[in-house]
Design an enzyme around this catalytic site. Sequence first.
Site, PDB file in Angstrom:
ATOM      1  N   ASP A 303      30.233  13.905  47.197  1.00 23.50           N
ATOM      2  CA  ASP A 303      31.420  14.160  46.393  1.00 23.50           C
ATOM      3  C   ASP A 303      30.939  14.546  44.983  1.00 23.50           C
ATOM      4  O   ASP A 303      29.765  14.423  44.650  1.00 23.50           O
ATOM      5  CB  ASP A 303      32.364  12.959  46.372  1.00 23.50           C
ATOM      6  CG  ASP A 303      33.787  13.395  46.031  1.00 23.50           C
ATOM      7  OD1 ASP A 303      33.967  14.544  45.574  1.00 23.50           O
ATOM      8  OD2 ASP A 303      34.728  12.610  46.204  1.00 23.50           O
TER       9      ASP A 303
HETATM   10  C1  BGC Z   1      37.142  14.715  44.939  1.00 20.45           C
HETATM   11  C2  BGC Z   1      36.939  15.479  46.218  1.00 20.45           C
HETATM   12  C3  BGC Z   1      36.956  16.949  45.938  1.00 20.45           C
HETATM   13  C4  BGC Z   1      35.868  17.251  44.946  1.00 20.45           C
HETATM   14  C5  BGC Z   1      35.716  18.726  44.629  1.00 20.45           C
HETATM   15  C6  BGC Z   1      36.224  15.167  43.840  1.00 20.45           C
HETATM   16  O1  BGC Z   1      36.575  14.655  42.600  1.00 20.45           O
HETATM   17  O2  BGC Z   1      36.980  13.337  45.175  1.00 20.45           O
HETATM   18  O3  BGC Z   1      37.916  15.118  47.155  1.00 20.45           O
HETATM   19  O4  BGC Z   1      36.813  17.675  47.112  1.00 20.45           O
HETATM   20  O5  BGC Z   1      36.154  16.575  43.738  1.00 20.45           O
HETATM   21  O6  BGC Z   1      36.750  19.188  43.870  1.00 20.45           O
END
Ligand code: BGC
Length: 763
Positions: A303
């Site tokens: 993530d």
């Molecule tokens: C989120 C993810 C997301 C990623 C990319 C993160 O802050 O937890 O779910 O896909 O950002 O934007």
Amino acid sequence: MSNNRFLIAYTLIVFTIAFIGCKQKAELEATNKYSNTSVKNIDERVDSVLKLMTLTEKVGQMNQYNGFWEITGPIPKEGNAKMKYEHLKMGLVGSVLNVQGSVNVRKLQEIVVKESRLGIPLIFGFDVIHGHKTLSPIPLAEAASWDLKAIEKSARVAAIEASAVGINWTFAPMVDISRDARWGRVMEGAGEDVYLGSKIGAARVKGFQGDDLAANNTIAACAKHFAGYAFAEGGRDYNTVDVGTSTLYNVIFPPFQATIDAGVRTFMNSFNVVNGIPATANKFLQRDILKDKWQFNGFVVSDWGSGGEMIDHGFAKDLKQVAELAANAGSDMDMESYAYVAHLQKLVEEGKVTMAVIDDAVKRILRVKFELGLFDDPYKYCSAEREKTLIYNAKHQAAVLDMAKKSIVLLKNNKSILPLSKTQKNIAVIGALANDKNSPLGSWRIGSDDSTAVSVIEGLKQYTTNFKYAKGANLITGKASFIEELKINETDKTGFAEAVELAKKSSVVVMVLGEHGFQSGEGRSRSKLDLPGVQQQLLEAVYKVNKNIVLVLMNGRPLAITWANEHIPAIVEAWQLGSQTGNAVAQVLFGDYNPSGKLPITFPRSVGQVPLYYSHYSTGRPGPKDLVFWSHYMDESYKPLYPFGYGLSYAKFAYSNLTVNDADKANIKVSVTITNTSKIAGEEVAQLYIHDKIASVVRPVKELKGFEKIMLKAGESRTITFTLTNKELGFYNNDGVFIVEPGEFEVMIGTSCNEGLSAIFKL
Ligand code: BGC
């Protein structure tokens, strides 16, 4: 990390690459262009590319950067953007996220394809969560439709639009089973239930990926967040997760397994620790379970910055250790931690990460790129023509309208106040959300354009001019944005008088109240679940002068609207329904669509009850009992306000003749007859629940194991049959082994988890 440290690593890498000739690029092109893409071939092609790669380039594939400069503008001359730009040219980037537009994507792809030594195309990731430009309802709302075909279609539409602007990988579906309404990201999943969540996760994967991943209108999906993210303590986003084995295997894992069965090509790990180990460096999750036990052959992306966050967790001392721990644990691609690109090469040279680990990760990433057809045509998602014709087109608007209608849940309809007559005079419409074209888009719509929803007012205008509008009060003060804290109006009631005056003169009042779209989503946990700001006071003020109220709720999570349930005659759950919100709401209010949604998540009576979910274990002291010594609250009921699976229709349904045929223990048949006892056609979601009464690991008091949504004409009856196999009747023991135990089961089929006919059978 500091820019200095990064620049040193970066300079070393530049020198390494400068010495390598370009002969191999021609070889790569000859190997891959124009050959077919059957799976067997893909493995061979992956190997043929891997052989050509230096360690530095392999590490590059494992690095993902956020989009970073005005791509069609001047080349970045300094700072982080310059560095990223140079890295693209050096083959040090395998993927970028948050870049969209056929022109922008082509431009970036060209840098890599034309200027890097091997020209390995980028994969472009984006959070395409519930539509890209044209927005469907938020995922929690879609789940309320219990309509798998419609949900699949919604993801298909999203993929068509996203792929038309250059995107070929979505960070969806989120399949975190979510049982804590305080957690803002409940809006992003399919709710609290394992069975429903698994089916919906699989449907979304099929919608995004279609039948042919190599087509130019399908995109790779990503099951996230692996794992346990939704079990954050206190419902506070990013917080600690500590879950038992039974919950891990029986609640958290199954939806992820379902996405693998549906062919999902990527996984994302999560920010949280799981039982003390950050998910990003969790070998048990990523290697033992995902890659070994489940044999997942796609790749895992971290993530955003979750690698770097392991330093804050107190698990790694610096980014170098982050890279070592995460790569060894099976996190294949680093999203924006800068850990892999800076340190992995050195770690391999020091023997702390093996070449086998790197090769495995890179092969997984290359495989998905091959499957998408990017090696055959890196620009296949960059058609200006597709972009022009597909975005916001009428077909997509019709599809999301259909999804929006199906997502609405009728929570209460005393004295059949709804549907409203199309000739109804003197309707009052009250509430800031009624006139809002932005909030109904929800918070996860970074690819879309602000204020593009059809507001409720605009939707109502299609039916009647017999209404007047008064805002009553602002919901927020200041602006609403994806990244900033929202400010709620807690004091200003100057608009109350006008609203009350209007209500007094009206025959019926439609009040649109709830949460702003940016009150749920990432980083948006709440400690209260009531109507935010001064809305409860507005509702009560209007109620004093006119009790004939239809409350239209807009929210991204369950709300504890206990007062409203006691006083307001009609309540419609309209979530955040996306681009076509107003039209969908109007069709339901005026009866052109008969509501058919059922709650995918329990609504509590008060925040103190959460986490509250139907599929809980019994305690040793279930109640109610006369004395105090049973599991309850002194100051609140232990029951929900609206249970899981609950939702009304303008039609009425009766259940009869539940029969169980357990002659064949491998295929137990359970039938029930459903009759539409009303004068209008309607849809019902018949739900089958089981209870394994005595088990070696205790089982929940109820578990959904089947459902069917059927349309019944007025007066029509239909008998439906469910089949229960070992798959539905078994469970994972605390060693993670799936077992089926003989014994007595209760089966119930009904209109919600709390209402239906039941019978007993033996296995
Ligand atoms: C989120 C993810 C997301 C990623 C990319 C993160 O802050 O937890 O779910 O896909 O950002 O934007």
